[in-house]
Design a protein around this motif. Sequence first.
Motif, PDB file in Angstrom:
ATOM      1  N   GLY A 114      41.428  41.734  31.161  1.00 60.88           N
ATOM      2  CA  GLY A 114      42.466  42.295  32.017  1.00 60.88           C
ATOM      3  C   GLY A 114      42.431  41.739  33.426  1.00 60.88           C
ATOM      4  N   LEU A 115      41.231  41.479  33.937  1.00 55.93           N
ATOM      5  CA  LEU A 115      41.115  40.926  35.289  1.00 55.93           C
ATOM      6  C   LEU A 115      41.639  39.494  35.340  1.00 55.93           C
ATOM      7  CD1 LEU A 115      37.569  42.241  36.326  1.00 55.93           C
ATOM      8  CD2 LEU A 115      39.806  43.292  36.740  1.00 55.93           C
ATOM      9  N   VAL A 116      41.354  38.722  34.300  1.00 61.20           N
ATOM     10  CA  VAL A 116      41.853  37.343  34.239  1.00 61.20           C
ATOM     11  C   VAL A 116      43.373  37.331  34.160  1.00 61.20           C
ATOM     12  CG1 VAL A 116      41.896  35.235  32.844  1.00 61.20           C
ATOM     13  CG2 VAL A 116      39.723  36.428  33.242  1.00 61.20           C
ATOM     14  N   ASP A 117      43.936  38.229  33.357  1.00 63.33           N
ATOM     15  CA  ASP A 117      45.402  38.315  33.259  1.00 63.33           C
ATOM     16  C   ASP A 117      46.015  38.745  34.592  1.00 63.33           C
ATOM     17  OD1 ASP A 117      45.338  37.562  30.621  1.00 63.33           O
ATOM     18  OD2 ASP A 117      45.491  39.608  29.823  1.00 63.33           O
ATOM     19  N   GLY A 118      45.326  39.658  35.286  1.00 68.57           N
ATOM     20  CA  GLY A 118      45.879  40.198  36.526  1.00 68.57           C
ATOM     21  C   GLY A 118      45.724  39.286  37.724  1.00 68.57           C
ATOM     22  N   HIS A 119      44.756  38.377  37.677  1.00 68.16           N
ATOM     23  CA  HIS A 119      44.523  37.456  38.792  1.00 68.16           C
ATOM     24  C   HIS A 119      44.404  36.029  38.259  1.00 68.16           C
ATOM     25  CE1 HIS A 119      43.234  35.572  42.400  1.00 68.16           C
ATOM     26  NE2 HIS A 119      41.937  35.565  42.121  1.00 68.16           N
ATOM     27  N   PRO A 120      45.536  35.335  38.102  1.00 71.70           N
ATOM     28  CA  PRO A 120      45.517  33.973  37.547  1.00 71.70           C
ATOM     29  C   PRO A 120      44.667  32.996  38.369  1.00 71.70           C
ATOM     30  CG  PRO A 120      47.752  34.853  37.598  1.00 71.70           C
ATOM     31  CD  PRO A 120      46.899  35.795  38.379  1.00 71.70           C
ATOM     32  N   GLY A 121      44.393  33.317  39.636  1.00 71.60           N
ATOM     33  CA  GLY A 121      43.582  32.430  40.463  1.00 71.60           C
ATOM     34  C   GLY A 121      42.108  32.479  40.142  1.00 71.60           C
ATOM     35  N   LEU A 122      41.716  33.356  39.220  1.00 70.69           N
ATOM     36  CA  LEU A 122      40.312  33.471  38.838  1.00 70.69           C
ATOM     37  C   LEU A 122      39.982  32.331  37.870  1.00 70.69           C
ATOM     38  CD1 LEU A 122      37.876  35.349  39.302  1.00 70.69           C
ATOM     39  CD2 LEU A 122      38.579  36.620  37.273  1.00 70.69           C
ATOM     40  N   LYS A 123      39.335  31.286  38.387  1.00 64.36           N
ATOM     41  CA  LYS A 123      39.107  30.076  37.603  1.00 64.36           C
ATOM     42  C   LYS A 123      37.867  30.163  36.716  1.00 64.36           C
ATOM     43  CE  LYS A 123      39.072  27.553  41.324  1.00 64.36           C
ATOM     44  NZ  LYS A 123      39.019  26.415  42.273  1.00 64.36           N
ATOM     45  N   THR A 124      36.857  30.906  37.158  1.00 70.16           N
ATOM     46  CA  THR A 124      35.578  30.910  36.454  1.00 70.16           C
ATOM     47  C   THR A 124      35.017  32.318  36.388  1.00 70.16           C
ATOM     48  OG1 THR A 124      35.120  28.717  37.386  1.00 70.16           O
ATOM     49  CG2 THR A 124      33.279  29.872  36.351  1.00 70.16           C
ATOM     50  N   VAL A 125      34.485  32.695  35.218  1.00 64.00           N
ATOM     51  CA  VAL A 125      33.788  33.966  35.039  1.00 64.00           C
ATOM     52  C   VAL A 125      32.373  33.660  34.558  1.00 64.00           C
ATOM     53  CG1 VAL A 125      33.691  36.164  33.806  1.00 64.00           C
ATOM     54  CG2 VAL A 125      35.906  35.228  34.522  1.00 64.00           C
ATOM     55  N   VAL A 126      31.388  34.246  35.214  1.00 62.92           N
ATOM     56  CA  VAL A 126      29.982  34.075  34.843  1.00 62.92           C
ATOM     57  C   VAL A 126      29.468  35.415  34.329  1.00 62.92           C
ATOM     58  CG1 VAL A 126      27.664  33.487  35.644  1.00 62.92           C
ATOM     59  CG2 VAL A 126      29.656  32.258  36.557  1.00 62.92           C
TER      60      VAL A 126
END
Length: 519
Positions: A114-126
Amino acid sequence: MYLTQGLHRAVREAPDRPATIFGDRIRTVAEHADRIARLAGGLRSLGIADGERVAVLSLNSDRYAELLLAVPWANGVLNPVNTRWSPQEIIYSLTDCDTSMLVVDDTFAPLVPGLVDGHPGLKTVVYAGDGPPPDGTPDGVVDYEELLAGSAPIPDARRGGDAIAGVFYTGGTTGFPKGVMLTHASILTSTLGAQATHPWCIPGGRVLHAAPMFHLADLAAWATQTLVGGTHVIVPAFDPVGVMAAIARHRVTTAALVPTKIQMLVDHPDRSRYDLSSVRAILYGASPISGALLERAVEAFPEAALTQAYGMTELSPITTLLTPDDHRRDDRLGAAGRAAVHAEVRIVDEAGEEVPRGTVGEIVARGGHVMAGYWGKPDETATALRDGWMHTGDGGYMDDDGYVHVVDRLKDMIVTGGENVYSVEVENALARHPAVAACAVIGVPDATLGERVHAVVVLQPGARVTLDELREHTKALVAGYKAPRSVEFVDTLPLSGAGKVLKRELRAPHWEGAERQVS
Protein backbone atom coordinates in the motif's frame (compact mmCIF):
# COMPACT_ATOMS: atom_id res chain seq x y z
CA MET A 1 30.32 18.27 14.80
CA TYR A 2 28.51 15.28 13.35
CA LEU A 3 26.34 12.49 14.76
CA THR A 4 28.86 9.75 13.96
CA GLN A 5 31.60 11.52 15.92
CA GLY A 6 31.01 9.62 19.16
CA LEU A 7 31.26 6.28 17.34
CA HIS A 8 34.72 7.10 15.99
CA ARG A 9 35.87 7.99 19.51
CA ALA A 10 34.43 4.77 20.93
CA VAL A 11 36.22 2.67 18.28
CA ARG A 12 39.54 4.19 19.34
CA GLU A 13 38.94 3.95 23.08
CA ALA A 14 36.71 0.92 23.75
CA PRO A 15 36.30 -1.31 20.66
CA ASP A 16 35.40 -4.39 22.73
CA ARG A 17 32.73 -2.71 24.86
CA PRO A 18 29.12 -3.68 24.03
CA ALA A 19 27.60 -1.04 21.75
CA THR A 20 24.10 -2.51 21.41
CA ILE A 21 22.15 -5.12 23.36
CA PHE A 22 18.90 -6.32 21.84
CA GLY A 23 17.48 -9.43 23.47
CA ASP A 24 20.24 -12.03 23.38
CA ARG A 25 22.10 -10.24 20.59
CA ILE A 26 25.11 -8.24 21.75
CA ARG A 27 27.39 -6.37 19.36
CA THR A 28 30.64 -4.69 20.33
CA VAL A 29 31.65 -1.18 19.34
CA ALA A 30 33.98 -2.60 16.68
CA GLU A 31 31.24 -4.81 15.25
CA HIS A 32 28.73 -1.95 15.40
CA ALA A 33 31.08 0.37 13.50
CA ASP A 34 31.91 -2.24 10.86
CA ARG A 35 28.24 -2.98 10.23
CA ILE A 36 27.45 0.74 9.96
CA ALA A 37 30.25 1.32 7.43
CA ARG A 38 29.08 -1.66 5.37
CA LEU A 39 25.43 -0.66 5.59
CA ALA A 40 26.34 2.84 4.43
CA GLY A 41 28.13 1.28 1.46
CA GLY A 42 25.04 -0.75 0.72
CA LEU A 43 22.80 2.33 0.86
CA ARG A 44 25.06 4.12 -1.63
CA SER A 45 25.04 1.08 -3.92
CA LEU A 46 21.24 1.23 -3.91
CA GLY A 47 21.38 4.76 -5.23
CA ILE A 48 21.09 6.96 -2.16
CA ALA A 49 22.54 10.31 -3.19
CA ASP A 50 23.86 13.12 -1.00
CA GLY A 51 21.03 14.54 1.09
CA GLU A 52 18.46 11.99 -0.04
CA ARG A 53 15.90 10.88 2.53
CA VAL A 54 15.82 7.37 4.00
CA ALA A 55 12.71 6.48 6.00
CA VAL A 56 12.69 3.97 8.86
CA LEU A 57 9.40 2.32 9.82
CA SER A 58 10.25 -0.11 12.59
CA LEU A 59 9.91 -0.97 16.22
CA ASN A 60 13.03 -0.38 18.30
CA SER A 61 15.97 -2.66 17.50
CA ASP A 62 19.73 -2.76 17.17
CA ARG A 63 19.25 -2.35 13.42
CA TYR A 64 17.42 0.92 14.07
CA ALA A 65 20.47 2.09 16.03
CA GLU A 66 22.68 1.13 13.07
CA LEU A 67 20.52 3.08 10.63
CA LEU A 68 20.67 6.22 12.78
CA LEU A 69 24.40 6.33 12.03
CA ALA A 70 24.61 4.55 8.67
CA VAL A 71 22.35 7.05 6.91
CA PRO A 72 24.47 10.12 7.78
CA TRP A 73 27.63 8.00 7.22
CA ALA A 74 26.34 7.58 3.65
CA ASN A 75 25.61 11.35 3.50
CA GLY A 76 21.87 10.78 3.59
CA VAL A 77 19.06 12.29 5.66
CA LEU A 78 16.94 10.33 8.13
CA ASN A 79 13.14 10.27 8.04
CA PRO A 80 12.03 8.28 11.13
CA VAL A 81 8.36 7.33 10.67
CA ASN A 82 5.82 7.45 13.48
CA THR A 83 4.85 3.82 14.07
CA ARG A 84 1.39 4.76 15.35
CA TRP A 85 0.31 6.48 12.15
CA SER A 86 -2.21 5.16 9.68
CA PRO A 87 -0.95 4.15 6.21
CA GLN A 88 -2.29 7.41 4.77
CA GLU A 89 -0.36 9.47 7.30
CA ILE A 90 2.78 7.49 6.51
CA ILE A 91 2.29 8.02 2.80
CA TYR A 92 1.84 11.74 3.41
CA SER A 93 5.17 12.00 5.24
CA LEU A 94 7.04 9.97 2.62
CA THR A 95 5.58 12.04 -0.20
CA ASP A 96 5.97 15.38 1.55
CA CYS A 97 9.77 15.17 1.79
CA ASP A 98 10.19 13.01 -1.32
CA THR A 99 11.61 10.00 0.48
CA SER A 100 13.12 7.51 -1.97
CA MET A 101 14.00 4.60 0.35
CA LEU A 102 12.08 2.88 3.14
CA VAL A 103 13.44 0.41 5.69
CA VAL A 104 10.79 -1.75 7.40
CA ASP A 105 10.83 -4.53 9.97
CA ASP A 106 8.60 -7.60 10.39
CA THR A 107 5.82 -5.63 12.07
CA PHE A 108 5.34 -3.15 9.24
CA ALA A 109 6.34 -5.20 6.19
CA PRO A 110 2.66 -6.00 5.43
CA LEU A 111 2.07 -2.28 4.82
CA VAL A 112 4.64 -2.12 2.02
CA PRO A 113 2.36 -2.80 -0.99
CA GLY A 114 0.00 0.00 0.00
CA LEU A 115 2.84 2.41 0.73
CA VAL A 116 4.46 1.72 -2.64
CA ASP A 117 1.14 2.30 -4.41
CA GLY A 118 0.56 5.49 -2.43
CA HIS A 119 4.02 6.97 -2.97
CA PRO A 120 5.35 6.21 -6.48
CA GLY A 121 8.58 8.04 -5.61
CA LEU A 122 9.55 5.22 -3.26
CA LYS A 123 12.27 3.57 -5.33
CA THR A 124 13.69 1.07 -2.84
CA VAL A 125 12.37 -0.93 0.13
CA VAL A 126 14.76 -2.68 2.52
CA TYR A 127 13.42 -5.44 4.76
CA ALA A 128 15.14 -5.39 8.17
CA GLY A 129 13.53 -8.41 9.82
CA ASP A 130 14.91 -11.55 11.43
CA GLY A 131 13.37 -13.99 8.96
CA PRO A 132 12.34 -14.06 5.31
CA PRO A 133 10.03 -11.27 4.15
CA PRO A 134 6.38 -12.13 4.90
CA ASP A 135 4.01 -13.31 2.19
CA GLY A 136 2.71 -10.49 0.06
CA THR A 137 5.93 -8.48 0.17
CA PRO A 138 6.53 -7.09 -3.34
CA ASP A 139 9.34 -8.43 -5.51
CA GLY A 140 12.48 -6.37 -5.45
CA VAL A 141 12.51 -5.80 -1.69
CA VAL A 142 16.12 -5.85 -0.49
CA ASP A 143 17.11 -7.98 2.51
CA TYR A 144 18.93 -5.89 5.14
CA GLU A 145 21.41 -8.55 6.26
CA GLU A 146 22.17 -9.65 2.70
CA LEU A 147 22.78 -6.03 1.70
CA LEU A 148 25.12 -5.52 4.63
CA ALA A 149 27.02 -8.78 4.10
CA GLY A 150 27.49 -8.11 0.40
CA SER A 151 28.70 -4.52 0.73
CA ALA A 152 32.18 -3.20 1.33
CA PRO A 153 32.65 -0.54 4.04
CA ILE A 154 32.94 3.04 2.85
CA PRO A 155 34.55 6.05 4.54
CA ASP A 156 32.30 8.17 6.74
CA ALA A 157 30.98 11.18 4.81
CA ARG A 158 31.11 13.02 8.14
CA ARG A 159 27.92 14.81 7.26
CA GLY A 160 27.56 17.37 10.01
CA GLY A 161 27.32 21.00 11.04
CA ASP A 162 24.42 22.83 9.40
CA ALA A 163 23.63 19.93 7.07
CA ILE A 164 20.20 18.40 7.68
CA ALA A 165 20.44 15.28 9.83
CA GLY A 166 16.79 14.32 9.69
CA VAL A 167 13.23 15.32 8.87
CA PHE A 168 11.18 14.56 11.99
CA TYR A 169 7.44 14.80 11.53
CA THR A 170 5.29 16.32 14.21
CA GLY A 171 2.52 14.18 15.63
CA GLY A 172 -0.19 15.75 13.51
CA THR A 173 -2.28 16.97 16.42
CA THR A 174 -3.66 19.72 14.18
CA GLY A 175 -3.96 19.43 10.42
CA PHE A 176 -1.27 17.68 8.39
CA PRO A 177 2.04 16.76 10.02
CA LYS A 178 4.95 19.10 9.43
CA GLY A 179 8.45 17.86 8.68
CA VAL A 180 10.84 19.46 11.15
CA MET A 181 14.32 19.84 9.68
CA LEU A 182 16.98 19.33 12.33
CA THR A 183 20.67 19.69 11.62
CA HIS A 184 23.57 17.80 13.11
CA ALA A 185 24.53 21.02 14.88
CA SER A 186 21.07 21.58 16.38
CA ILE A 187 20.79 18.02 17.74
CA LEU A 188 24.30 18.05 19.19
CA THR A 189 23.81 21.54 20.64
CA SER A 190 20.77 20.22 22.53
CA THR A 191 22.68 17.08 23.55
CA LEU A 192 25.74 18.93 24.83
CA GLY A 193 23.73 21.70 26.46
CA ALA A 194 21.50 19.31 28.39
CA GLN A 195 24.45 17.19 29.48
CA ALA A 196 26.37 20.29 30.57
CA THR A 197 23.39 21.62 32.54
CA HIS A 198 23.06 18.35 34.42
CA PRO A 199 24.86 15.14 33.34
CA TRP A 200 22.28 12.39 32.94
CA CYS A 201 24.04 10.00 30.59
CA ILE A 202 27.02 8.29 32.21
CA PRO A 203 30.20 7.77 30.13
CA GLY A 204 30.53 4.03 29.70
CA GLY A 205 27.00 3.59 31.07
CA ARG A 206 24.00 1.80 29.65
CA VAL A 207 20.97 3.70 28.38
CA LEU A 208 17.58 2.03 27.94
CA HIS A 209 15.61 2.57 24.73
CA ALA A 210 12.00 1.79 25.62
CA ALA A 211 10.45 4.95 24.17
CA PRO A 212 9.93 4.74 20.38
CA MET A 213 13.19 5.43 18.57
CA PHE A 214 11.43 7.55 15.94
CA HIS A 215 10.70 10.14 18.61
CA LEU A 216 13.01 12.99 19.61
CA ALA A 217 12.75 12.07 23.29
CA ASP A 218 14.50 8.79 22.63
CA LEU A 219 16.83 10.33 20.05
CA ALA A 220 18.07 12.69 22.77
CA ALA A 221 19.03 9.68 24.90
CA TRP A 222 20.61 7.91 21.93
CA ALA A 223 22.61 10.94 20.78
CA THR A 224 23.86 11.72 24.29
CA GLN A 225 24.99 8.17 25.10
CA THR A 226 26.59 7.84 21.66
CA LEU A 227 28.50 11.05 22.21
CA VAL A 228 29.78 10.34 25.73
CA GLY A 229 30.31 6.64 25.02
CA GLY A 230 28.35 3.69 26.33
CA THR A 231 25.93 0.91 25.56
CA HIS A 232 22.42 1.02 24.09
CA VAL A 233 20.04 -1.50 25.69
CA ILE A 234 17.06 -1.74 23.36
CA VAL A 235 13.60 -3.26 23.78
CA PRO A 236 11.12 -3.35 20.85
CA ALA A 237 8.52 -1.23 22.64
CA PHE A 238 7.49 -0.26 26.13
CA ASP A 239 6.19 -3.14 28.17
CA PRO A 240 6.48 -2.89 31.97
CA VAL A 241 7.71 -6.44 32.53
CA GLY A 242 10.03 -6.35 29.51
CA VAL A 243 11.49 -3.04 30.64
CA MET A 244 12.06 -4.18 34.22
CA ALA A 245 13.61 -7.42 33.02
CA ALA A 246 15.98 -5.55 30.69
CA ILE A 247 17.01 -3.14 33.45
CA ALA A 248 17.72 -5.98 35.88
CA ARG A 249 19.47 -8.26 33.38
CA HIS A 250 21.65 -5.66 31.68
CA ARG A 251 22.20 -3.26 34.60
CA VAL A 252 20.81 -0.21 32.85
CA THR A 253 22.09 3.10 34.26
CA THR A 254 19.93 5.66 32.39
CA ALA A 255 16.33 5.65 31.19
CA ALA A 256 14.22 8.23 29.36
CA LEU A 257 10.53 7.79 30.22
CA VAL A 258 7.37 9.87 30.43
CA PRO A 259 5.47 10.02 33.76
CA THR A 260 2.73 7.70 32.49
CA LYS A 261 5.35 5.00 31.83
CA ILE A 262 7.11 5.63 35.14
CA GLN A 263 3.75 5.10 36.84
CA MET A 264 3.23 1.79 35.04
CA LEU A 265 6.60 0.58 36.30
CA VAL A 266 6.42 1.71 39.92
CA ASP A 267 2.83 0.50 40.38
CA HIS A 268 3.33 -2.87 38.67
CA PRO A 269 2.42 -5.76 40.98
CA ASP A 270 5.58 -7.69 40.02
CA ARG A 271 8.02 -4.81 40.50
CA SER A 272 9.59 -6.33 43.62
CA ARG A 273 10.77 -9.30 41.56
CA TYR A 274 13.22 -7.13 39.62
CA ASP A 275 16.38 -5.41 40.79
CA LEU A 276 16.13 -1.83 39.48
CA SER A 277 18.93 -0.45 41.64
CA SER A 278 21.38 -0.04 38.74
CA VAL A 279 19.45 2.97 37.38
CA ARG A 280 21.29 6.18 38.23
CA ALA A 281 19.35 8.69 36.12
CA ILE A 282 15.82 9.02 34.76
CA LEU A 283 14.98 11.77 32.28
CA TYR A 284 11.28 12.42 31.84
CA GLY A 285 9.14 14.90 29.96
CA ALA A 286 5.71 15.51 28.37
CA SER A 287 4.27 16.57 31.75
CA PRO A 288 5.32 17.32 35.33
CA ILE A 289 5.50 14.55 37.89
CA SER A 290 3.21 14.60 40.89
CA GLY A 291 4.64 14.48 44.40
CA ALA A 292 2.93 11.16 45.06
CA LEU A 293 4.37 9.56 41.91
CA LEU A 294 7.79 11.01 42.69
CA GLU A 295 7.74 9.33 46.10
CA ARG A 296 6.89 5.97 44.53
CA ALA A 297 9.56 6.45 41.84
CA VAL A 298 12.22 7.13 44.48
CA GLU A 299 11.19 3.93 46.25
CA ALA A 300 11.31 1.88 43.03
CA PHE A 301 14.57 3.43 41.76
CA PRO A 302 16.45 4.15 45.00
CA GLU A 303 19.71 5.21 43.31
CA ALA A 304 18.18 7.26 40.49
CA ALA A 305 18.26 11.04 40.12
CA LEU A 306 15.23 12.39 38.25
CA THR A 307 15.49 15.21 35.71
CA GLN A 308 12.58 16.74 33.81
CA ALA A 309 13.18 18.06 30.30
CA TYR A 310 10.89 20.47 28.48
CA GLY A 311 11.09 21.12 24.78
CA MET A 312 9.66 20.02 21.47
CA THR A 313 10.73 18.49 18.18
CA GLU A 314 11.45 21.94 16.77
CA LEU A 315 13.98 22.49 19.59
CA SER A 316 15.99 19.30 18.97
CA PRO A 317 14.30 18.74 21.56
CA ILE A 318 15.50 20.05 24.98
CA THR A 319 15.21 23.67 26.17
CA THR A 320 14.68 23.66 29.94
CA LEU A 321 15.65 21.21 32.68
CA LEU A 322 14.32 20.63 36.19
CA THR A 323 17.34 19.11 37.91
CA PRO A 324 17.47 16.46 40.65
CA ASP A 325 18.11 19.21 43.23
CA ASP A 326 14.89 20.91 42.13
CA HIS A 327 12.98 17.66 42.70
CA ARG A 328 13.81 17.87 46.39
CA ARG A 329 11.65 20.99 46.70
CA ASP A 330 7.88 20.59 46.57
CA ASP A 331 7.44 24.13 45.22
CA ARG A 332 9.50 23.25 42.15
CA LEU A 333 7.74 20.04 41.08
CA GLY A 334 5.13 21.84 38.99
CA ALA A 335 7.78 23.71 37.00
CA ALA A 336 9.45 22.66 33.76
CA GLY A 337 12.81 23.91 34.96
CA ARG A 338 15.13 26.68 33.91
CA ALA A 339 16.75 27.28 30.53
CA ALA A 340 19.53 24.82 29.78
CA VAL A 341 22.93 26.38 29.08
CA HIS A 342 22.44 26.30 25.32
CA ALA A 343 19.03 28.01 25.29
CA GLU A 344 17.43 31.40 25.83
CA VAL A 345 13.81 31.37 26.99
CA ARG A 346 11.27 34.18 27.28
CA ILE A 347 7.55 34.56 27.93
CA VAL A 348 6.00 36.97 25.44
CA ASP A 349 2.66 38.55 24.59
CA GLU A 350 0.93 38.50 21.21
CA ALA A 351 3.18 41.31 19.99
CA GLY A 352 6.29 39.35 20.88
CA GLU A 353 7.17 41.58 23.83
CA GLU A 354 8.45 39.98 27.01
CA VAL A 355 5.88 40.03 29.83
CA PRO A 356 6.54 40.57 33.56
CA ARG A 357 7.49 37.59 35.71
CA GLY A 358 4.45 35.63 36.81
CA THR A 359 2.38 36.71 33.80
CA VAL A 360 1.08 34.02 31.46
CA GLY A 361 2.15 34.35 27.84
CA GLU A 362 3.67 32.24 25.10
CA ILE A 363 6.93 30.40 25.74
CA VAL A 364 9.55 31.21 23.09
CA ALA A 365 13.13 30.01 22.76
CA ARG A 366 16.20 30.64 20.67
CA GLY A 367 19.67 29.18 20.34
CA GLY A 368 21.69 26.77 18.25
CA HIS A 369 19.17 23.99 18.98
CA VAL A 370 16.33 25.62 17.03
CA MET A 371 15.17 23.82 13.88
CA ALA A 372 16.21 24.90 10.40
CA GLY A 373 12.52 25.09 9.47
CA TYR A 374 9.59 23.00 8.25
CA TRP A 375 10.22 20.99 5.10
CA GLY A 376 8.63 22.73 2.13
CA LYS A 377 6.55 25.08 4.29
CA PRO A 378 8.10 28.56 4.26
CA ASP A 379 4.96 30.28 5.52
CA GLU A 380 4.61 27.98 8.53
CA THR A 381 8.33 28.36 9.19
CA ALA A 382 8.06 32.14 9.15
CA THR A 383 5.12 31.99 11.56
CA ALA A 384 6.96 29.75 14.01
CA LEU A 385 10.38 31.43 13.73
CA ARG A 386 10.12 35.15 14.29
CA ASP A 387 13.18 37.29 14.94
CA GLY A 388 15.14 34.14 15.69
CA TRP A 389 12.70 32.96 18.37
CA MET A 390 10.84 29.65 18.13
CA HIS A 391 7.23 30.23 19.17
CA THR A 392 6.25 27.03 20.93
CA GLY A 393 2.48 27.50 21.12
CA ASP A 394 2.72 26.67 24.81
CA GLY A 395 1.26 29.00 27.41
CA GLY A 396 3.30 29.54 30.54
CA TYR A 397 4.95 31.95 32.91
CA MET A 398 8.38 32.45 34.42
CA ASP A 399 8.76 32.95 38.15
CA ASP A 400 11.21 35.29 39.87
CA ASP A 401 13.89 32.58 39.96
CA GLY A 402 13.73 31.93 36.22
CA TYR A 403 11.74 28.69 36.38
CA VAL A 404 9.35 28.15 33.50
CA HIS A 405 5.87 26.90 34.38
CA VAL A 406 3.88 25.42 31.49
CA VAL A 407 0.18 25.99 31.99
CA ASP A 408 -1.09 24.48 28.74
CA ARG A 409 -0.98 24.43 25.02
CA LEU A 410 -2.53 27.77 24.19
CA LYS A 411 -5.20 26.06 22.09
CA ASP A 412 -6.13 23.90 25.09
CA MET A 413 -7.13 26.83 27.27
CA ILE A 414 -10.72 26.54 28.50
CA VAL A 415 -12.84 29.69 28.63
CA THR A 416 -15.66 29.04 31.07
CA GLY A 417 -18.06 31.82 32.04
CA GLY A 418 -15.51 34.38 30.80
CA GLU A 419 -12.69 32.95 32.95
CA ASN A 420 -9.55 31.35 31.54
CA VAL A 421 -8.74 27.90 32.93
CA TYR A 422 -5.49 26.13 32.11
CA SER A 423 -6.11 22.39 32.19
CA VAL A 424 -2.68 21.44 33.52
CA GLU A 425 -3.37 23.30 36.75
CA VAL A 426 -6.62 21.38 37.28
CA GLU A 427 -4.96 18.08 36.33
CA ASN A 428 -2.22 18.64 38.90
CA ALA A 429 -4.85 19.23 41.57
CA LEU A 430 -6.91 16.17 40.61
CA ALA A 431 -3.79 13.99 40.54
CA ARG A 432 -3.29 14.63 44.24
CA HIS A 433 -6.52 12.81 45.13
CA PRO A 434 -5.64 9.32 46.38
CA ALA A 435 -8.27 7.66 44.19
CA VAL A 436 -6.91 9.18 40.94
CA ALA A 437 -4.34 7.18 38.97
CA ALA A 438 -4.32 9.42 35.89
CA CYS A 439 -6.44 12.23 34.50
CA ALA A 440 -6.95 14.73 31.71
CA VAL A 441 -8.99 17.93 31.70
CA ILE A 442 -10.72 19.31 28.62
CA GLY A 443 -13.32 21.91 27.75
CA VAL A 444 -16.72 20.65 26.58
CA PRO A 445 -19.74 22.63 25.34
CA ASP A 446 -22.03 24.16 27.97
CA ALA A 447 -25.23 26.07 27.20
CA THR A 448 -24.70 28.51 30.07
CA LEU A 449 -20.94 28.83 30.44
CA GLY A 450 -19.90 28.38 26.83
CA GLU A 451 -17.45 25.70 27.93
CA ARG A 452 -17.27 23.77 31.15
CA VAL A 453 -14.33 22.10 32.78
CA HIS A 454 -14.61 18.36 32.23
CA ALA A 455 -12.38 15.70 33.79
CA VAL A 456 -11.55 12.30 32.34
CA VAL A 457 -10.26 10.11 35.16
CA VAL A 458 -8.58 6.72 35.53
CA LEU A 459 -9.05 5.42 39.07
CA GLN A 460 -6.60 3.49 41.18
CA PRO A 461 -7.50 -0.24 41.31
CA GLY A 462 -10.47 -0.76 43.61
CA ALA A 463 -10.97 2.96 44.27
CA ARG A 464 -14.29 4.81 44.09
CA VAL A 465 -14.96 8.52 44.11
CA THR A 466 -17.80 10.86 43.15
CA LEU A 467 -17.82 14.07 41.14
CA ASP A 468 -18.71 16.06 44.26
CA GLU A 469 -15.75 14.58 46.13
CA LEU A 470 -13.40 15.44 43.28
CA ARG A 471 -14.81 18.98 43.09
CA GLU A 472 -14.32 19.59 46.80
CA HIS A 473 -10.80 18.20 46.63
CA THR A 474 -9.94 20.39 43.64
CA LYS A 475 -11.47 23.55 45.10
CA ALA A 476 -9.20 23.13 48.11
CA LEU A 477 -6.22 23.53 45.78
CA VAL A 478 -7.34 25.90 42.99
CA ALA A 479 -10.03 28.50 42.45
CA GLY A 480 -13.59 27.18 42.57
CA TYR A 481 -14.39 28.04 38.96
CA LYS A 482 -11.51 25.76 37.87
CA ALA A 483 -12.98 22.67 39.52
CA PRO A 484 -14.45 20.14 37.06
CA ARG A 485 -18.22 20.40 36.63
CA SER A 486 -18.49 16.97 35.02
CA VAL A 487 -16.45 13.79 35.00
CA GLU A 488 -16.21 10.53 33.13
CA PHE A 489 -14.34 7.48 34.37
CA VAL A 490 -12.33 5.44 31.88
CA ASP A 491 -9.99 2.45 32.04
CA THR A 492 -7.15 4.14 30.11
CA LEU A 493 -6.31 7.47 28.52
CA PRO A 494 -5.38 7.54 24.81
CA LEU A 495 -1.64 8.21 24.45
CA SER A 496 0.53 9.33 21.54
CA GLY A 497 3.73 7.50 20.61
CA ALA A 498 5.54 9.95 22.86
CA GLY A 499 3.32 9.13 25.83
CA LYS A 500 1.30 12.35 25.74
CA VAL A 501 -2.45 12.26 26.33
CA LEU A 502 -4.32 12.70 23.05
CA LYS A 503 -6.84 15.30 24.16
CA ARG A 504 -8.26 15.65 20.69
CA GLU A 505 -9.59 12.08 21.01
CA LEU A 506 -11.16 12.90 24.37
CA ARG A 507 -12.76 16.07 22.98
CA ALA A 508 -14.06 14.56 19.74
CA PRO A 509 -17.33 12.97 20.98
CA HIS A 510 -18.29 16.12 22.92
CA TRP A 511 -17.76 18.48 19.96
CA GLU A 512 -19.10 16.20 17.23
CA GLY A 513 -20.95 18.23 14.63
CA ALA A 514 -19.66 21.56 15.90
CA GLU A 515 -17.88 23.84 13.46
CA ARG A 516 -15.39 24.89 16.12
CA GLN A 517 -13.81 22.98 18.97
CA VAL A 518 -14.16 25.89 21.40
CA SER A 519 -17.00 28.24 22.30
